[in-house]
Design a protein around this motif. Sequence first.
Motif, PDB file in Angstrom:
ATOM      1  N   THR A 106       0.835  -1.200   0.000  1.00 57.02           N
ATOM      2  CA  THR A 106       0.000   0.000   0.000  1.00 57.02           C
ATOM      3  C   THR A 106       0.867   1.246   0.000  1.00 57.02           C
ATOM      4  N   GLN A 107       1.935   1.233   0.785  1.00 51.27           N
ATOM      5  CA  GLN A 107       2.819   2.389   0.878  1.00 51.27           C
ATOM      6  C   GLN A 107       3.502   2.655  -0.470  1.00 51.27           C
ATOM      7  N   ALA A 108       4.003   1.597  -1.097  1.00 52.32           N
ATOM      8  CA  ALA A 108       4.635   1.762  -2.406  1.00 52.32           C
ATOM      9  C   ALA A 108       3.615   2.253  -3.427  1.00 52.32           C
ATOM     10  N   ASP A 109       2.402   1.734  -3.340  1.00 53.19           N
ATOM     11  CA  ASP A 109       1.346   2.177  -4.254  1.00 53.19           C
ATOM     12  C   ASP A 109       1.061   3.660  -4.067  1.00 53.19           C
ATOM     13  N   ALA A 110       1.018   4.110  -2.817  1.00 54.69           N
ATOM     14  CA  ALA A 110       0.723   5.509  -2.536  1.00 54.69           C
ATOM     15  C   ALA A 110       1.832   6.412  -3.061  1.00 54.69           C
ATOM     16  N   VAL A 111       3.082   6.032  -2.841  1.00 53.42           N
ATOM     17  CA  VAL A 111       4.206   6.827  -3.340  1.00 53.42           C
ATOM     18  C   VAL A 111       4.192   6.830  -4.864  1.00 53.42           C
ATOM     19  N   GLY A 112       4.018   5.660  -5.459  1.00 47.01           N
ATOM     20  CA  GLY A 112       3.978   5.566  -6.918  1.00 47.01           C
ATOM     21  C   GLY A 112       2.846   6.379  -7.510  1.00 47.01           C
TER      22      GLY A 112
END
Length: 94
Positions: free
Chosen positions: A10-16
């Motif tokens: 989720t965190q990587a998705d949010a940053v991306g």
Amino acid sequence: MTHPYDDGSTQADAVGAALAERGQVYGDATVSHGRIAQVWSGILGTEVSAHQVALCMVGLKLVRADCTPGHEDSYLDGKGYRTIAEGIAGSWDK
């Protein structure tokens, strides 16, 4: 812009997602940070690199996170700037 943290979290998705959204608005991050570096170099009277711009923006977001610890945007943006710094430094290619 793809980044090394695109592991499905989720965190990587949010940053991306944040980087992609800002990329649509402001254009390529590397180009943008290069332009910012040119302006800062003129103002400061010393050479500033695009990588240094991204690192300074990480520092700005750290200060904002310290001032408002509950404001998630500062953390998200800080991670985004760190990702940009890594990309500019070429560490994605290693």
